[in-house]
Design a protein around this motif. Structure first.
Motif, PDB file in Angstrom:
ATOM      1  N   HIS A 179       0.823  -1.227   0.000  1.00 22.48           N
ATOM      2  CA  HIS A 179       0.000   0.000   0.000  1.00 22.48           C
ATOM      3  C   HIS A 179       0.852   1.270   0.000  1.00 22.48           C
ATOM      4  O   HIS A 179       0.496   2.267   0.609  1.00 22.48           O
ATOM      5  N   THR A 180       1.971   1.225  -0.719  1.00 22.34           N
ATOM      6  CA  THR A 180       2.867   2.383  -0.716  1.00 22.34           C
ATOM      7  C   THR A 180       2.199   3.643  -1.273  1.00 22.34           C
ATOM      8  O   THR A 180       2.443   4.745  -0.785  1.00 22.34           O
ATOM      9  N   LEU A 208       0.166   5.205   1.473  1.00 17.08           N
ATOM     10  CA  LEU A 208       0.853   5.574   2.708  1.00 17.08           C
ATOM     11  C   LEU A 208       1.964   6.600   2.533  1.00 17.08           C
ATOM     12  O   LEU A 208       2.298   7.324   3.473  1.00 17.08           O
ATOM     13  N   ASP A 209       2.553   6.664   1.343  1.00 16.46           N
ATOM     14  CA  ASP A 209       3.630   7.628   1.121  1.00 16.46           C
ATOM     15  C   ASP A 209       3.096   9.054   1.132  1.00 16.46           C
ATOM     16  O   ASP A 209       1.910   9.301   0.854  1.00 16.46           O
ATOM     17  N   THR A 210       4.000   9.979   1.428  1.00  9.06           N
ATOM     18  CA  THR A 210       3.645  11.398   1.431  1.00  9.06           C
ATOM     19  C   THR A 210       4.190  12.032   0.152  1.00  9.06           C
ATOM     20  O   THR A 210       5.371  11.869  -0.184  1.00  9.06           O
ATOM     21  N   PHE A 211       3.327  12.761  -0.547  1.00  5.80           N
ATOM     22  CA  PHE A 211       3.678  13.357  -1.832  1.00  5.80           C
ATOM     23  C   PHE A 211       3.727  14.881  -1.713  1.00  5.80           C
ATOM     24  O   PHE A 211       2.867  15.493  -1.076  1.00  5.80           O
ATOM     25  N   GLY A 212       4.738  15.458  -2.371  1.00  7.67           N
ATOM     26  CA  GLY A 212       4.804  16.906  -2.492  1.00  7.67           C
ATOM     27  C   GLY A 212       4.488  17.272  -3.929  1.00  7.67           C
ATOM     28  O   GLY A 212       5.057  16.686  -4.867  1.00  7.67           O
ATOM     29  N   TYR A 213       3.578  18.225  -4.141  1.00 12.18           N
ATOM     30  CA  TYR A 213       3.191  18.582  -5.511  1.00 12.18           C
ATOM     31  C   TYR A 213       2.466  19.923  -5.515  1.00 12.18           C
ATOM     32  O   TYR A 213       2.083  20.463  -4.456  1.00 12.18           O
ATOM     33  N   SER A 214       2.241  20.443  -6.709  1.00 13.54           N
ATOM     34  CA  SER A 214       1.451  21.659  -6.911  1.00 13.54           C
ATOM     35  C   SER A 214       0.356  21.338  -7.914  1.00 13.54           C
ATOM     36  O   SER A 214       0.564  20.535  -8.834  1.00 13.54           O
ATOM     37  N   VAL A 215      -0.797  21.940  -7.749  1.00 12.26           N
ATOM     38  CA  VAL A 215      -1.902  21.686  -8.678  1.00 12.26           C
ATOM     39  C   VAL A 215      -2.696  22.969  -8.925  1.00 12.26           C
ATOM     40  O   VAL A 215      -3.018  23.710  -7.991  1.00 12.26           O
ATOM     41  N   PHE A 216      -2.962  23.233 -10.202  1.00 13.85           N
ATOM     42  CA  PHE A 216      -3.782  24.369 -10.624  1.00 13.85           C
ATOM     43  C   PHE A 216      -5.040  23.817 -11.283  1.00 13.85           C
ATOM     44  O   PHE A 216      -4.951  22.981 -12.187  1.00 13.85           O
ATOM     45  N   THR A 217      -6.192  24.262 -10.847  1.00 10.91           N
ATOM     46  CA  THR A 217      -7.458  23.819 -11.428  1.00 10.91           C
ATOM     47  C   THR A 217      -8.037  24.951 -12.256  1.00 10.91           C
ATOM     48  O   THR A 217      -8.269  26.058 -11.750  1.00 10.91           O
ATOM     49  N   SER A 222      -3.351   8.558   0.125  1.00 10.26           N
ATOM     50  CA  SER A 222      -4.761   8.175   0.252  1.00 10.26           C
ATOM     51  C   SER A 222      -5.682   9.391   0.201  1.00 10.26           C
ATOM     52  O   SER A 222      -6.869   9.249  -0.114  1.00 10.26           O
ATOM     53  N   ASN A 223      -5.136  10.580   0.472  1.00 11.04           N
ATOM     54  CA  ASN A 223      -5.975  11.783   0.508  1.00 11.04           C
ATOM     55  C   ASN A 223      -6.435  12.229  -0.873  1.00 11.04           C
ATOM     56  O   ASN A 223      -7.420  12.966  -0.993  1.00 11.04           O
ATOM     57  N   PHE A 224      -5.719  11.843  -1.930  1.00 11.55           N
ATOM     58  CA  PHE A 224      -6.110  12.285  -3.282  1.00 11.55           C
ATOM     59  C   PHE A 224      -6.315  11.096  -4.224  1.00 11.55           C
ATOM     60  O   PHE A 224      -6.199  11.216  -5.431  1.00 11.55           O
ATOM     61  N   ALA A 225      -6.633   9.942  -3.651  1.00  6.16           N
ATOM     62  CA  ALA A 225      -6.761   8.710  -4.435  1.00  6.16           C
ATOM     63  C   ALA A 225      -7.800   8.816  -5.545  1.00  6.16           C
ATOM     64  O   ALA A 225      -7.679   8.157  -6.583  1.00  6.16           O
ATOM     65  N   SER A 226      -8.838   9.641  -5.358  1.00  4.91           N
ATOM     66  CA  SER A 226      -9.896   9.751  -6.361  1.00  4.91           C
ATOM     67  C   SER A 226      -9.644  10.861  -7.373  1.00  4.91           C
ATOM     68  O   SER A 226     -10.438  11.044  -8.302  1.00  4.91           O
ATOM     69  N   TYR A 249      -5.564  12.979 -11.369  1.00  6.69           N
ATOM     70  CA  TYR A 249      -4.117  12.925 -11.564  1.00  6.69           C
ATOM     71  C   TYR A 249      -3.426  11.988 -10.572  1.00  6.69           C
ATOM     72  O   TYR A 249      -2.188  11.930 -10.515  1.00  6.69           O
ATOM     73  N   ALA A 250      -4.176  11.220  -9.777  1.00  2.24           N
ATOM     74  CA  ALA A 250      -3.598  10.368  -8.738  1.00  2.24           C
ATOM     75  C   ALA A 250      -2.629   9.339  -9.316  1.00  2.24           C
ATOM     76  O   ALA A 250      -1.490   9.200  -8.839  1.00  2.24           O
ATOM     77  N   ASP A 251      -3.043   8.612 -10.348  1.00  2.27           N
ATOM     78  CA  ASP A 251      -2.182   7.564 -10.910  1.00  2.27           C
ATOM     79  C   ASP A 251      -0.889   8.152 -11.459  1.00  2.27           C
ATOM     80  O   ASP A 251       0.170   7.507 -11.404  1.00  2.27           O
ATOM     81  N   TRP A 252      -0.969   9.352 -12.008  1.00  2.00           N
ATOM     82  CA  TRP A 252       0.235  10.006 -12.526  1.00  2.00           C
ATOM     83  C   TRP A 252       1.220  10.281 -11.389  1.00  2.00           C
ATOM     84  O   TRP A 252       2.425  10.039 -11.521  1.00  2.00           O
ATOM     85  N   LEU A 253       0.708  10.797 -10.270  1.00  2.00           N
ATOM     86  CA  LEU A 253       1.575  11.049  -9.124  1.00  2.00           C
ATOM     87  C   LEU A 253       2.118   9.747  -8.535  1.00  2.00           C
ATOM     88  O   LEU A 253       3.255   9.687  -8.064  1.00  2.00           O
ATOM     89  N   TYR A 254       1.296   8.691  -8.543  1.00  2.00           N
ATOM     90  CA  TYR A 254       1.704   7.410  -7.968  1.00  2.00           C
ATOM     91  C   TYR A 254       2.814   6.736  -8.787  1.00  2.00           C
ATOM     92  O   TYR A 254       3.544   5.876  -8.251  1.00  2.00           O
ATOM     93  N   ASP A 255       2.918   7.064 -10.043  1.00  2.00           N
ATOM     94  CA  ASP A 255       3.877   6.396 -10.932  1.00  2.00           C
ATOM     95  C   ASP A 255       5.284   6.445 -10.329  1.00  2.00           C
ATOM     96  O   ASP A 255       5.819   7.523 -10.037  1.00  2.00           O
TER      97      ASP A 255
END
Length: 515
Positions: free
Chosen positions: A225-226, A229-238, A312-316, A319-325
């Protein structure tokens, strides 16, 4: 001829006497009959009065759980808990329940023929079953309430007593209980319900606290479940494309045809895409996300620069799968989309990857007492709350300053209802908690040691004021605490299911008195 006359007179006399005797007998029988009927009526009248008083109904069995009988008063209590949940759900638009209609007169499940009364009763009995089975399991294990549990129970009962006295609407506790918890409720029954709930909760927590996991189990779960559980740093513009509502000079909405909406939507999408591609190009060229967020602030729907979040906070998110890559590297940029054309809304997301790591920072266990100053306090109110907090802390120290004493003080005085039952205890506090920053800074100070105390000003919660802090100790690293919490949750669900699966639940005649 005289003899026959005498005989006739004697005969007449005998007839009259017999007739009178018969009449007297009839009168006696009538009196007996009337007496019996009167007695029956009196008994029926008394029985009716007793029935109307709820004497028989109150003593009937509404449900039997694992061999223990519960009357209508107890089931009514849990039914009302379910009703309150449905009521608030309806207020938030989360259910079809209509509080203005009798639950028995509205359908919950048409296919099953289940009314809302049926459903609420089912929910109430399920909750009662959980409490009962926990109490039975506690008894079998020889477990009893802790001193802190006893104090919490007494606080609940004291609060009940204050409620009817301060309301001014009730003559006594009896009338308060009947009005708020049903016709059959009395003080002894309420005390029993409260005691069972405290015992059940305490035993459940005790069982959860007893669960332990090996390093191998924890690491195996993490490996699977990495992404969560991992913590991601990113920026997002909507950037959002949408059909805008328009009003006329008088403020009335302007109706648009479907053709007009479709044309406007296509134009908005093209403009949004152009802006998204512009941002994407600038980020790719090396522009800082924070600077762009400030530059484009009024042009984008929203923006978050250099944020940090557990996967887990942005799983839905789109862009989640892109960040998970796993091949992601710092500076990578993408453009994601969310098509909601059926509502004339289309979102573009410009996302830049900063980092990914397993959060090794330690979590903390703390107790606190919130001395409230109000939802929007003045400086004077803040000062008064601080003075009260300092006086309470000083008094606690003067009386020995033990953790148990602090926990009891928290139960009796905290304005934080979320931690009252645990004596102000919060475990696994981390920087990911969306709490008052002053609270987090104090709790996560690397220099903090067990037994440390202090005062912390709360300026951001719904109830503001001053926290009296007590540092219990450091806990596991954030990622490990999350793994163990998840494993415990899964095991507790399985354990509770096994407890309730064993319960034999039989409804009795008293169930008809629940409404």
């Amino acid at each position: 001829m005289s003899a026959p006359k005498d005989n006739k007179e004697r005969a007449d006399s005998t007839y009259v006497q017999r007739r009178n005797n018969r009449a007297a007998d009839q009168d006696r029988r009538k009196h007996i009959l009337y007496g019996v009927v009167g007695g029956v009526i009196a008994v029926l009248a008394i029985a009716l009065l007793v029935w109307d008083s709820g004497f028989f109904q109150k003593r009937s069995t509404a449900v039997t759980i694992d061999g223990e009988d519960f009357g209508p008063a107890v089931v009514q209590y849990y039914y009302q808990q379910a009703y309150v949940n449905a009521y608030y759900g309806a207020m938030m638009g989360a259910s079809t329940f209509d509080p203005n209609t009798d639950p028995a007169d509205q359908m919950y499940d048409e296919e099953k023929g289940q009314t809302w009364r049926d459903y609420l009763l089912e929910q109430g009995i399920d909750q009662l079953t959980q409490v009962t089975m926990l109490c039975h399991a506690a008894e079998e294990a020889g477990y009893s309430m802790t001193a802190l549990d006893e104090s919490y129970l007494q606080l609940q009962l004291d609060s009940l007593d204050r409620s009817w006295r301060t309301s001014g609407n009730y003559a006594n506790l009896k009338s308060y209980l009947k009005t708020n918890y049903g016709t059959f409720m009395d003080e002894d029954t309420f005390r029993g319900i409260a005691a069972d709930r405290v015992l059940a909760s305490s035993y459940q927590q005790s069982h959860q606290d007893s669960l332990t996991y090996t390093d191998e189990e924890v690491n195996a779960y993490y490996a699977e479940h990495t992404n969560e559980l991992d913590t991601f740093g990113y920026s997002v513009f909507t950037i959002q494309a949408a059909v805008q509502e328009e009003t006329d000079e008088e403020g009335n909405p302007v109706e648009k045809s479907d053709e007009e909406k479709a044309a406007e939507f296509e134009t908005a999408k093209a403009d949004a895409l152009a802006l998204a591609q512009e941002l994407q190009a600038k980020l790719t060229a090396g522009s800082d996300a924070q600077a762009l967020a400030e530059e484009y602030g009024d042009k984008v729907y929203n923006s978050s620069a250099h944020i940090s979040a557990v996967g887990s906070n942005f799983a839905s998110a789109q862009y989640a799968d892109w960040l998970y890559d796993a091949s992601r590297k710092a500076g990578d940029v993408t453009l994601a989309e969310n098509d909601r054309s059926d509502s004339f809304v289309y979102n573009y997301y410009v996302v830049q990857f900063d980092s990914r790591a397993r959060d090794e920072s330690s979590t903390a266990d703390v107790r606190h007492i919130l001395i409230g100053a109000g939802s929007n306090p003045t400086e004077e109110q803040y000062a008064a709350a601080e003075e009260s907090a300092q006086a309470m802390l000083d008094q606690w120290k003067a009386e020995g300053g033990t953790e148990d004493a602090f926990a009891l003080l928290a139960m009796e005085n905290t304005a934080d209802s979320g931690s009252q039952a645990t004596g102000g205890l919060y475990t696994g506090v981390s920087s990911a908690n969306a709490w008052d920053q002053n609270f987090l800074d104090w709790a996560l100070d690397p220099a903090r040691q067990s037994g440390d105390t202090g005062l912390v000003k709360n300026e951001s919660s719904s109830t503001k004021g001053w926290h009296i802090m007590y540092f219990v100790g450091w806990n596991d690293p954030s990622w490990m605490y999350s793994v163990k919490t998840t494993l415990k949750s899964e095991d507790m669900t399985e354990w509770m299911d096994s407890l309730t699966a064993e319960a034999e639940v039989v409804q009795g005649s008293g169930i008809s008195h629940i409404s």
